[in-house]
Write an enzyme that holds these catalytic residues in place. Structure first.
Site, PDB file in Angstrom:
ATOM      1  CB  THR A   1      34.644   6.531 -28.631  1.00 18.49           C
ATOM      2  OG1 THR A   1      34.227   8.335 -29.537  1.00 18.49           O
ATOM      3  CG2 THR A   1      34.911   5.572 -30.148  1.00 18.49           C
TER       4      THR A   1
ATOM      5  CE  LYS B   1      35.243   9.880 -32.690  1.00 19.47           C
ATOM      6  NZ  LYS B   1      35.016  10.230 -31.280  1.00 19.47           N
TER       7      LYS B   1
ATOM      8  CE  LYS C   1      38.104   4.199 -26.141  1.00 24.84           C
ATOM      9  NZ  LYS C   1      36.875   4.697 -26.348  1.00 24.84           N
TER      10      LYS C   1
END
Length: 313
Positions: free
Chosen positions: A109, A184, A252
Protein backbone atom coordinates in the site's frame (compact mmCIF):
# COMPACT_ATOMS: atom_id res chain seq x y z
CA UNK A 1 -2.39 -22.84 -14.62
CA UNK A 2 0.83 -22.57 -12.64
CA UNK A 3 2.95 -22.86 -15.76
CA UNK A 4 4.86 -20.61 -18.13
CA UNK A 5 6.01 -21.33 -21.68
CA UNK A 6 9.57 -22.56 -22.01
CA UNK A 7 10.76 -20.69 -25.11
CA UNK A 8 13.81 -22.84 -25.71
CA UNK A 9 12.01 -26.16 -26.05
CA UNK A 10 8.37 -25.19 -26.38
CA UNK A 11 7.51 -27.15 -23.25
CA UNK A 12 5.86 -26.13 -20.01
CA UNK A 13 7.68 -25.37 -16.77
CA UNK A 14 6.52 -24.26 -13.33
CA UNK A 15 6.20 -20.51 -12.83
CA UNK A 16 9.20 -19.17 -10.95
CA UNK A 17 8.29 -16.51 -8.41
CA UNK A 18 10.49 -14.11 -6.48
CA UNK A 19 8.73 -12.99 -3.30
CA UNK A 20 10.09 -9.93 -1.50
CA UNK A 21 8.85 -8.89 1.94
CA UNK A 22 8.06 -11.47 4.64
CA UNK A 23 6.17 -9.35 7.15
CA UNK A 24 2.76 -9.84 8.71
CA UNK A 25 1.09 -10.18 5.30
CA UNK A 26 3.94 -11.34 3.08
CA UNK A 27 4.96 -14.38 5.12
CA UNK A 28 1.62 -16.24 4.91
CA UNK A 29 1.24 -15.23 1.26
CA UNK A 30 4.61 -16.77 0.40
CA UNK A 31 3.67 -19.92 2.31
CA UNK A 32 0.43 -20.23 0.35
CA UNK A 33 2.32 -19.97 -2.94
CA UNK A 34 4.62 -22.78 -1.84
CA UNK A 35 1.66 -24.92 -0.82
CA UNK A 36 0.09 -24.10 -4.19
CA UNK A 37 3.02 -25.72 -6.00
CA UNK A 38 4.89 -22.66 -7.24
CA UNK A 39 8.68 -22.43 -7.31
CA UNK A 40 9.41 -19.58 -4.88
CA UNK A 41 12.55 -17.66 -3.98
CA UNK A 42 12.17 -15.35 -0.98
CA UNK A 43 13.99 -12.26 0.21
CA UNK A 44 13.55 -10.28 3.40
CA UNK A 45 15.70 -7.47 4.77
CA UNK A 46 15.84 -9.33 8.11
CA UNK A 47 17.52 -12.49 6.86
CA UNK A 48 16.43 -14.63 9.81
CA UNK A 49 12.86 -14.55 8.47
CA UNK A 50 14.00 -16.57 5.46
CA UNK A 51 14.78 -19.73 7.44
CA UNK A 52 11.23 -21.06 7.90
CA UNK A 53 10.69 -20.80 4.15
CA UNK A 54 13.76 -22.88 3.37
CA UNK A 55 12.16 -25.55 5.52
CA UNK A 56 8.99 -25.24 3.41
CA UNK A 57 10.96 -25.74 0.20
CA UNK A 58 11.68 -22.18 -0.89
CA UNK A 59 14.99 -20.90 -2.16
CA UNK A 60 16.41 -17.80 -0.48
CA UNK A 61 18.19 -14.75 -1.84
CA UNK A 62 20.49 -12.25 -0.17
CA UNK A 63 19.32 -9.25 -2.22
CA UNK A 64 16.16 -8.15 -4.07
CA UNK A 65 18.15 -8.36 -7.32
CA UNK A 66 18.98 -12.03 -6.74
CA UNK A 67 15.41 -12.80 -5.69
CA UNK A 68 14.21 -11.33 -9.00
CA UNK A 69 16.89 -12.87 -11.20
CA UNK A 70 15.52 -15.37 -13.71
CA UNK A 71 11.95 -15.20 -12.41
CA UNK A 72 8.73 -15.15 -14.38
CA UNK A 73 6.90 -13.18 -11.69
CA UNK A 74 8.14 -10.96 -8.86
CA UNK A 75 5.80 -10.16 -5.96
CA UNK A 76 6.57 -7.38 -3.51
CA UNK A 77 4.82 -6.76 -0.18
CA UNK A 78 6.66 -3.80 1.35
CA UNK A 79 5.61 -1.45 4.15
CA UNK A 80 6.11 2.06 2.71
CA UNK A 81 7.28 4.29 -0.15
CA UNK A 82 10.88 4.61 1.08
CA UNK A 83 11.30 0.84 1.35
CA UNK A 84 9.81 0.38 -2.13
CA UNK A 85 12.38 2.80 -3.56
CA UNK A 86 15.18 0.87 -1.90
CA UNK A 87 13.92 -2.52 -3.09
CA UNK A 88 13.36 -1.39 -6.67
CA UNK A 89 16.00 1.27 -7.30
CA UNK A 90 18.87 0.29 -5.00
CA UNK A 91 22.21 -0.98 -6.33
CA UNK A 92 20.99 -4.50 -5.58
CA UNK A 93 17.38 -3.71 -6.42
CA UNK A 94 14.85 -5.38 -8.67
CA UNK A 95 15.38 -2.98 -11.57
CA UNK A 96 19.16 -3.52 -11.71
CA UNK A 97 18.86 -6.34 -14.24
CA UNK A 98 15.15 -6.79 -14.87
CA UNK A 99 14.56 -9.10 -17.83
CA UNK A 100 12.04 -8.25 -20.59
CA UNK A 101 8.73 -10.03 -20.13
CA UNK A 102 9.02 -10.28 -16.34
CA UNK A 103 5.78 -9.55 -14.49
CA UNK A 104 5.90 -7.58 -11.25
CA UNK A 105 2.94 -7.68 -8.87
CA UNK A 106 3.24 -5.12 -6.08
CA UNK A 107 0.86 -5.83 -3.20
CA UNK A 108 2.11 -2.98 -1.02
CA UNK A 109 0.00 0.00 0.00
CA UNK A 110 1.94 2.98 -1.35
CA UNK A 111 1.25 6.29 -3.04
CA UNK A 112 -0.33 6.15 -6.52
CA UNK A 113 2.34 8.55 -7.78
CA UNK A 114 5.13 6.15 -6.84
CA UNK A 115 3.17 3.27 -8.38
CA UNK A 116 3.07 5.09 -11.72
CA UNK A 117 6.78 5.94 -11.47
CA UNK A 118 7.79 2.34 -10.80
CA UNK A 119 5.40 1.02 -13.45
CA UNK A 120 7.00 3.30 -16.05
CA UNK A 121 10.50 2.14 -15.04
CA UNK A 122 9.45 -1.51 -15.32
CA UNK A 123 7.84 -0.93 -18.72
CA UNK A 124 10.96 0.87 -20.01
CA UNK A 125 12.84 -2.35 -19.33
CA UNK A 126 10.28 -4.47 -21.16
CA UNK A 127 8.49 -5.77 -18.08
CA UNK A 128 4.87 -5.63 -16.94
CA UNK A 129 3.69 -4.04 -13.70
CA UNK A 130 0.51 -4.56 -11.69
CA UNK A 131 -0.32 -2.57 -8.58
CA UNK A 132 -2.32 -5.09 -6.60
CA UNK A 133 -2.83 -4.06 -2.97
CA UNK A 134 -4.99 -6.29 -0.82
CA UNK A 135 -7.58 -6.20 1.90
CA UNK A 136 -8.25 -8.93 4.42
CA UNK A 137 -5.45 -8.32 6.94
CA UNK A 138 -3.47 -11.21 8.41
CA UNK A 139 -6.39 -13.69 8.62
CA UNK A 140 -7.07 -13.26 4.90
CA UNK A 141 -3.39 -13.70 4.07
CA UNK A 142 -3.20 -16.88 6.16
CA UNK A 143 -6.42 -18.37 4.80
CA UNK A 144 -5.80 -17.35 1.18
CA UNK A 145 -8.96 -15.23 1.09
CA UNK A 146 -7.51 -11.82 0.28
CA UNK A 147 -9.30 -9.37 -1.99
CA UNK A 148 -7.09 -7.80 -4.65
CA UNK A 149 -7.73 -4.39 -6.23
CA UNK A 150 -5.53 -4.26 -9.31
CA UNK A 151 -4.28 -1.56 -11.65
CA UNK A 152 -2.66 -2.54 -14.94
CA UNK A 153 -3.26 -4.41 -18.18
CA UNK A 154 -6.16 -6.86 -18.21
CA UNK A 155 -4.25 -9.46 -20.24
CA UNK A 156 -1.35 -9.46 -17.76
CA UNK A 157 -3.82 -9.95 -14.92
CA UNK A 158 -5.46 -12.91 -16.66
CA UNK A 159 -2.08 -14.49 -17.44
CA UNK A 160 -1.44 -14.53 -13.70
CA UNK A 161 -4.89 -15.45 -12.50
CA UNK A 162 -3.45 -18.66 -11.02
CA UNK A 163 -1.35 -16.64 -8.58
CA UNK A 164 -4.23 -14.40 -7.56
CA UNK A 165 -6.52 -17.40 -7.11
CA UNK A 166 -3.96 -19.07 -4.86
CA UNK A 167 -3.67 -16.02 -2.62
CA UNK A 168 -7.20 -14.65 -2.59
CA UNK A 169 -10.90 -15.09 -3.09
CA UNK A 170 -11.64 -12.07 -5.28
CA UNK A 171 -9.91 -9.83 -7.79
CA UNK A 172 -11.23 -6.46 -8.93
CA UNK A 173 -9.61 -4.78 -11.94
CA UNK A 174 -9.71 -1.06 -11.15
CA UNK A 175 -8.15 0.33 -14.33
CA UNK A 176 -4.69 1.55 -15.34
CA UNK A 177 -1.58 1.53 -13.15
CA UNK A 178 -2.19 3.60 -10.03
CA UNK A 179 -5.89 2.84 -9.82
CA UNK A 180 -5.33 -0.15 -7.54
CA UNK A 181 -3.31 2.00 -5.14
CA UNK A 182 -5.91 4.79 -5.22
CA UNK A 183 -8.74 2.34 -4.53
CA UNK A 184 -6.82 0.85 -1.58
CA UNK A 185 -6.25 4.26 0.00
CA UNK A 186 -9.92 5.24 -0.38
CA UNK A 187 -10.87 1.87 1.10
CA UNK A 188 -8.50 2.20 4.04
CA UNK A 189 -9.72 5.73 4.71
CA UNK A 190 -13.10 4.12 5.39
CA UNK A 191 -11.52 1.37 7.50
CA UNK A 192 -9.84 3.96 9.69
CA UNK A 193 -13.02 6.02 10.01
CA UNK A 194 -15.07 2.92 10.86
CA UNK A 195 -12.59 1.93 13.56
CA UNK A 196 -12.78 5.35 15.16
CA UNK A 197 -16.59 5.24 14.96
CA UNK A 198 -16.62 1.82 16.64
CA UNK A 199 -14.28 3.00 19.41
CA UNK A 200 -16.33 6.14 19.98
CA UNK A 201 -19.61 4.24 20.09
CA UNK A 202 -18.15 1.80 22.63
CA UNK A 203 -16.91 4.70 24.76
CA UNK A 204 -20.32 6.42 24.81
CA UNK A 205 -22.16 3.21 25.64
CA UNK A 206 -19.78 1.88 28.29
CA UNK A 207 -19.37 5.24 30.05
CA UNK A 208 -23.18 5.39 30.22
CA UNK A 209 -23.40 1.99 31.89
CA UNK A 210 -24.20 -0.21 28.88
CA UNK A 211 -22.34 -3.57 28.91
CA UNK A 212 -19.80 -3.75 26.09
CA UNK A 213 -20.98 -7.22 25.01
CA UNK A 214 -24.57 -6.07 24.72
CA UNK A 215 -23.59 -2.95 22.80
CA UNK A 216 -21.57 -4.95 20.28
CA UNK A 217 -24.50 -7.33 19.82
CA UNK A 218 -26.71 -4.33 19.07
CA UNK A 219 -24.23 -2.86 16.60
CA UNK A 220 -23.92 -6.10 14.68
CA UNK A 221 -27.70 -6.56 14.55
CA UNK A 222 -28.55 -2.95 13.82
CA UNK A 223 -27.89 -0.25 11.24
CA UNK A 224 -24.47 0.61 12.71
CA UNK A 225 -23.05 -2.78 11.74
CA UNK A 226 -19.78 -2.85 9.80
CA UNK A 227 -17.00 -5.21 8.81
CA UNK A 228 -14.79 -3.51 11.37
CA UNK A 229 -17.32 -4.16 14.13
CA UNK A 230 -17.34 -7.81 13.06
CA UNK A 231 -13.54 -8.08 12.96
CA UNK A 232 -12.51 -5.81 15.82
CA UNK A 233 -15.43 -5.71 18.28
CA UNK A 234 -14.47 -8.85 20.19
CA UNK A 235 -10.79 -7.89 20.13
CA UNK A 236 -11.67 -4.61 21.85
CA UNK A 237 -13.88 -6.25 24.47
CA UNK A 238 -11.25 -8.92 25.20
CA UNK A 239 -8.39 -6.40 25.31
CA UNK A 240 -6.74 -8.45 22.55
CA UNK A 241 -4.59 -6.11 20.50
CA UNK A 242 -2.41 -8.80 18.92
CA UNK A 243 -1.37 -7.47 15.56
CA UNK A 244 -3.38 -8.38 12.47
CA UNK A 245 -2.73 -5.00 10.83
CA UNK A 246 -0.82 -2.50 12.89
CA UNK A 247 -1.97 0.91 14.07
CA UNK A 248 1.26 2.35 12.62
CA UNK A 249 0.50 0.97 9.17
CA UNK A 250 -3.06 2.25 9.30
CA UNK A 251 -1.75 5.70 10.23
CA UNK A 252 0.64 5.53 7.27
CA UNK A 253 -2.25 4.65 4.96
CA UNK A 254 -4.42 7.45 6.34
CA UNK A 255 -1.62 9.94 5.67
CA UNK A 256 -1.32 8.67 2.10
CA UNK A 257 -5.10 8.81 1.68
CA UNK A 258 -5.11 12.38 2.97
CA UNK A 259 -2.44 13.39 0.46
CA UNK A 260 -4.42 11.70 -2.34
CA UNK A 261 -7.59 13.50 -1.23
CA UNK A 262 -5.78 16.84 -1.23
CA UNK A 263 -4.33 16.19 -4.70
CA UNK A 264 -7.79 15.29 -6.02
CA UNK A 265 -9.40 18.33 -4.39
CA UNK A 266 -11.81 16.20 -2.37
CA UNK A 267 -12.98 17.48 1.04
CA UNK A 268 -12.27 14.78 3.62
CA UNK A 269 -13.04 16.01 7.14
CA UNK A 270 -13.78 12.53 8.52
CA UNK A 271 -10.50 11.22 7.14
CA UNK A 272 -8.68 14.13 8.79
CA UNK A 273 -10.27 13.41 12.15
CA UNK A 274 -9.53 9.68 11.96
CA UNK A 275 -5.91 10.42 11.02
CA UNK A 276 -5.59 12.74 14.04
CA UNK A 277 -6.95 10.12 16.45
CA UNK A 278 -4.68 7.40 15.03
CA UNK A 279 -1.78 9.85 15.35
CA UNK A 280 -2.68 10.24 19.03
CA UNK A 281 -2.68 6.47 19.48
CA UNK A 282 0.70 6.23 17.78
CA UNK A 283 2.13 8.99 20.01
CA UNK A 284 0.92 7.07 23.07
CA UNK A 285 2.96 4.04 22.01
CA UNK A 286 0.38 1.76 20.39
CA UNK A 287 1.91 1.74 16.91
CA UNK A 288 2.94 -1.92 16.84
CA UNK A 289 -0.37 -3.15 18.24
CA UNK A 290 -3.41 -3.97 16.12
CA UNK A 291 -5.19 -0.97 14.61
CA UNK A 292 -8.12 -1.67 16.98
CA UNK A 293 -5.85 -0.33 19.75
CA UNK A 294 -7.04 3.12 18.66
CA UNK A 295 -9.80 2.47 21.23
CA UNK A 296 -7.19 3.06 23.95
CA UNK A 297 -7.24 6.77 23.15
CA UNK A 298 -10.92 6.77 24.15
CA UNK A 299 -10.30 4.59 27.20
CA UNK A 300 -7.83 7.21 28.44
CA UNK A 301 -10.44 9.94 27.97
CA UNK A 302 -13.27 8.12 29.78
CA UNK A 303 -11.04 6.69 32.48
CA UNK A 304 -11.98 3.04 32.11
CA UNK A 305 -11.41 -0.01 29.92
CA UNK A 306 -14.03 -0.92 27.33
CA UNK A 307 -13.32 -4.57 28.08
CA UNK A 308 -13.54 -4.43 31.87
CA UNK A 309 -15.37 -7.46 33.22
CA UNK A 310 -17.87 -5.15 34.94
CA UNK A 311 -18.95 -3.93 31.51
CA UNK A 312 -19.72 -7.41 30.24
CA UNK A 313 -23.15 -8.99 30.34
Amino acid sequence: MKYTQNNAKGGLTMKRIGFIGLGTMGAPMASNLLRGGFEVTVYNRTASKNQPFEEQGAKTASTPKLAAEGKDVIITMISNDDSIREVYYGDQGILAELQPGTVIIDCSTISPGLVKEVAAAVQERGGHFLDAPVTGSKPGAVEGTLVFMVGGRADVIEDNRDIFDTLGKKLLHMGDNGSGAAAKLAHNAMVGIHNVALAEGFAIAVKSGVPADKFLELVQAGSAGSKQAELKGRKIIENDFSNQFSLALMLKDLKLASALSDAAGVPSPLLGLAKSIFQSGYAQGYGEEDLSAVVKTYEALIGQKIGDQQNKA
